[in-house]
Motif scaffolding. Structure first.
Motif, PDB file in Angstrom:
ATOM      1  N   LYS A  67     -36.617 -27.038  -6.848  1.00 43.85           N
ATOM      2  CA  LYS A  67     -37.754 -27.920  -7.071  1.00 43.85           C
ATOM      3  C   LYS A  67     -37.312 -29.228  -7.727  1.00 43.85           C
ATOM      4  N   VAL A  68     -36.376 -29.126  -8.676  1.00 42.80           N
ATOM      5  CA  VAL A  68     -35.849 -30.322  -9.334  1.00 42.80           C
ATOM      6  C   VAL A  68     -35.187 -31.248  -8.311  1.00 42.80           C
ATOM      7  N   LEU A  69     -34.368 -30.664  -7.424  1.00 43.33           N
ATOM      8  CA  LEU A  69     -33.667 -31.479  -6.431  1.00 43.33           C
ATOM      9  C   LEU A  69     -34.650 -32.109  -5.452  1.00 43.33           C
ATOM     10  N   LEU A  70     -35.602 -31.345  -4.943  1.00 43.95           N
ATOM     11  CA  LEU A  70     -36.542 -31.908  -3.981  1.00 43.95           C
ATOM     12  C   LEU A  70     -37.418 -32.976  -4.641  1.00 43.95           C
ATOM     13  N   ALA A  71     -37.749 -32.782  -5.907  1.00 46.28           N
ATOM     14  CA  ALA A  71     -38.495 -33.815  -6.623  1.00 46.28           C
ATOM     15  C   ALA A  71     -37.688 -35.105  -6.686  1.00 46.28           C
ATOM     16  N   ARG A  72     -36.386 -34.974  -6.917  1.00 44.62           N
ATOM     17  CA  ARG A  72     -35.503 -36.151  -6.947  1.00 44.62           C
ATOM     18  C   ARG A  72     -35.486 -36.847  -5.592  1.00 44.62           C
ATOM     19  N   LEU A  73     -35.512 -36.096  -4.508  1.00 48.14           N
ATOM     20  CA  LEU A  73     -35.422 -36.686  -3.169  1.00 48.14           C
ATOM     21  C   LEU A  73     -36.745 -37.276  -2.702  1.00 48.14           C
ATOM     22  N   THR A  74     -37.859 -36.756  -3.196  1.00 49.06           N
ATOM     23  CA  THR A  74     -39.172 -37.173  -2.686  1.00 49.06           C
ATOM     24  C   THR A  74     -39.978 -38.026  -3.650  1.00 49.06           C
ATOM     25  N   GLY A  75     -39.615 -38.026  -4.926  1.00 54.47           N
ATOM     26  CA  GLY A  75     -40.403 -38.756  -5.912  1.00 54.47           C
ATOM     27  C   GLY A  75     -41.600 -37.981  -6.436  1.00 54.47           C
ATOM     28  N   LEU A  76     -41.778 -36.742  -5.986  1.00 57.75           N
ATOM     29  CA  LEU A  76     -42.852 -35.902  -6.499  1.00 57.75           C
ATOM     30  C   LEU A  76     -42.470 -35.302  -7.846  1.00 57.75           C
ATOM     31  N   HIS A  77     -43.467 -34.794  -8.566  1.00 56.80           N
ATOM     32  CA  HIS A  77     -43.170 -34.000  -9.757  1.00 56.80           C
ATOM     33  C   HIS A  77     -42.737 -32.617  -9.289  1.00 56.80           C
ATOM     34  N   PRO A  78     -41.763 -31.996  -9.960  1.00 55.24           N
ATOM     35  CA  PRO A  78     -41.308 -30.664  -9.524  1.00 55.24           C
ATOM     36  C   PRO A  78     -42.431 -29.644  -9.379  1.00 55.24           C
ATOM     37  N   ASP A  79     -43.452 -29.753 -10.234  1.00 57.77           N
ATOM     38  CA  ASP A  79     -44.523 -28.758 -10.186  1.00 57.77           C
ATOM     39  C   ASP A  79     -45.474 -28.951  -9.006  1.00 57.77           C
ATOM     40  N   GLU A  80     -45.322 -30.061  -8.276  1.00 51.49           N
ATOM     41  CA  GLU A  80     -46.111 -30.275  -7.062  1.00 51.49           C
ATOM     42  C   GLU A  80     -45.501 -29.567  -5.858  1.00 51.49           C
ATOM     43  N   ILE A  81     -44.265 -29.169  -5.983  1.00 51.07           N
ATOM     44  CA  ILE A  81     -43.534 -28.589  -4.855  1.00 51.07           C
ATOM     45  C   ILE A  81     -43.881 -27.103  -4.719  1.00 51.07           C
ATOM     46  N   ILE A  82     -44.147 -26.674  -3.502  1.00 49.19           N
ATOM     47  CA  ILE A  82     -44.508 -25.282  -3.243  1.00 49.19           C
ATOM     48  C   ILE A  82     -43.489 -24.674  -2.293  1.00 49.19           C
ATOM     49  N   ILE A  83     -42.881 -23.582  -2.715  1.00 45.12           N
ATOM     50  CA  ILE A  83     -41.888 -22.878  -1.900  1.00 45.12           C
ATOM     51  C   ILE A  83     -42.409 -21.475  -1.613  1.00 45.12           C
ATOM     52  N   GLY A  84     -42.460 -21.129  -0.349  1.00 43.26           N
ATOM     53  CA  GLY A  84     -42.880 -19.794   0.058  1.00 43.26           C
ATOM     54  C   GLY A  84     -41.795 -19.132   0.883  1.00 43.26           C
ATOM     55  N   ARG A  85     -42.217 -18.289   1.835  1.00 39.02           N
ATOM     56  CA  ARG A  85     -41.253 -17.592   2.681  1.00 39.02           C
ATOM     57  C   ARG A  85     -41.756 -17.514   4.111  1.00 39.02           C
ATOM     58  N   THR A  86     -40.812 -17.460   5.036  1.00 40.18           N
ATOM     59  CA  THR A  86     -41.146 -17.225   6.434  1.00 40.18           C
ATOM     60  C   THR A  86     -41.448 -15.745   6.633  1.00 40.18           C
ATOM     61  N   GLU A  87     -41.877 -15.383   7.842  1.00 39.76           N
ATOM     62  CA  GLU A  87     -42.161 -13.975   8.139  1.00 39.76           C
ATOM     63  C   GLU A  87     -40.920 -13.098   7.988  1.00 39.76           C
ATOM     64  N   LEU A  88     -39.742 -13.701   8.185  1.00 35.90           N
ATOM     65  CA  LEU A  88     -38.496 -12.940   8.058  1.00 35.90           C
ATOM     66  C   LEU A  88     -37.913 -13.006   6.650  1.00 35.90           C
ATOM     67  N   GLY A  89     -38.648 -13.626   5.721  1.00 35.05           N
ATOM     68  CA  GLY A  89     -38.229 -13.600   4.322  1.00 35.05           C
ATOM     69  C   GLY A  89     -37.368 -14.756   3.866  1.00 35.05           C
ATOM     70  N   ALA A  90     -37.117 -15.745   4.732  1.00 33.79           N
ATOM     71  CA  ALA A  90     -36.312 -16.893   4.334  1.00 33.79           C
ATOM     72  C   ALA A  90     -37.155 -17.858   3.502  1.00 33.79           C
ATOM     73  N   PRO A  91     -36.552 -18.547   2.527  1.00 31.77           N
ATOM     74  CA  PRO A  91     -37.328 -19.523   1.759  1.00 31.77           C
ATOM     75  C   PRO A  91     -37.821 -20.650   2.654  1.00 31.77           C
ATOM     76  N   GLN A  92     -38.990 -21.162   2.341  1.00 28.69           N
ATOM     77  CA  GLN A  92     -39.644 -22.165   3.179  1.00 28.69           C
ATOM     78  C   GLN A  92     -40.417 -23.137   2.286  1.00 28.69           C
ATOM     79  N   ILE A  93     -40.255 -24.429   2.525  1.00 25.46           N
ATOM     80  CA  ILE A  93     -40.996 -25.423   1.757  1.00 25.46           C
ATOM     81  C   ILE A  93     -42.369 -25.609   2.390  1.00 25.46           C
ATOM     82  N   LEU A  94     -43.397 -25.316   1.615  1.00 25.93           N
ATOM     83  CA  LEU A  94     -44.772 -25.464   2.086  1.00 25.93           C
ATOM     84  C   LEU A  94     -45.338 -26.838   1.728  1.00 25.93           C
TER      85      LEU A  94
END
Length: 214
Positions: A67-94
């Motif tokens: 979340k810290v890294l993606l916030a750095r790349l997008t300019g968002l606050h880390p707490d705005e970032i949502i990470i879930g999973r695909t049907e096969l269990g892989a991490p996925q950015i929502l």
């Protein structure tokens, strides 16, 4: 995929990355990493997702760092970032949309990949035990006859990154993937597709980043 930007530790977070895919290496046992992770919180959904998984503490730390890294790349606050999973269990950015993520770790080492296109990452200690013989195809064994343990570990790492890039890591065996030298990296093929894998050796580890072949 554009040329990968390789980052290491906190200082490299100031490195301009543009639209290039990023692979960020950290040691999870350093105080610097703990301070970085403190910049992001786990949501209730994060905690529920991670609670039942092995090495939940390490996974939680990794997610906060992602979340810290993606916030750095997008300019968002880390707490705005949502990470879930695909049907096969892989991490996925929502949220935010349009980003792909891959995570890898063998404590204390961690590698986080973020890209606008599918990406897979894996990391192993360079002195790890080589994978068993049945992890390779017959063609690979012919090509790798007499290869060093480091080379075998590198090929294994490339296979893991390939499977993650295609989102099938939970349902493919190593012997269903075949690695071949391609330029400065490796090409990996399976019935699900082909990827190009870029490899870096750093801090006593082999780090692999996979992208879809053009």
């Amino acid at each position: 995929m554009s040329e990968i930007v390789w980052l290491s530790g906190a200082d490299d977070l100031t490195t301009p990355t543009g639209d290039a895919p990023v692979a960020w290496y950290l040691r999870l046992d350093s105080s610097e990493t703990g301070t970085l992770a403190g910049g992001a919180a786990l949501s209730a959904a994060d905690r529920q997702d991670l609670a039942a998984r092995p090495e939940a503490g390490m996974r939680a730390l990794r997610r906060r760092l992602a979340k810290v890294l993606l916030a750095r790349l997008t300019g968002l606050h880390p707490d705005e970032i949502i990470i879930g999973r695909t049907e096969l269990g892989a991490p996925q950015i929502l949220h935010p949309p349009g980003w792909h993520i891959s995570l890898a770790g063998r404590f204390p080492h961690c590698l986080i990949g973020l890209s606008r296109s599918p990406i897979g990452v894996d990391i192993e200690p360079i002195d790890a035990e080589p994978p068993p013989e049945d992890s390779f195809t017959r063609s690979e064994w012919l090509a790798l006859h007499g290869a060093s343990p480091h080379t075998l570990v590198t090929r294994w790492t490339a296979k893991e990154a390939h499977a993650k890039c295609l989102g099938i890591a939970s349902r493919i065996d190593a012997a269903e993937m075949e690695t071949m030298v391609s330029g400065d990296g490796l090409r990996v093929a399976s019935k699900e597709g082909e990827t190009q894998v870029y490899v870096r050796r750093q801090a006593g580890t082999v780090q692999a980043v996979s992208s879809l072949s053009n």
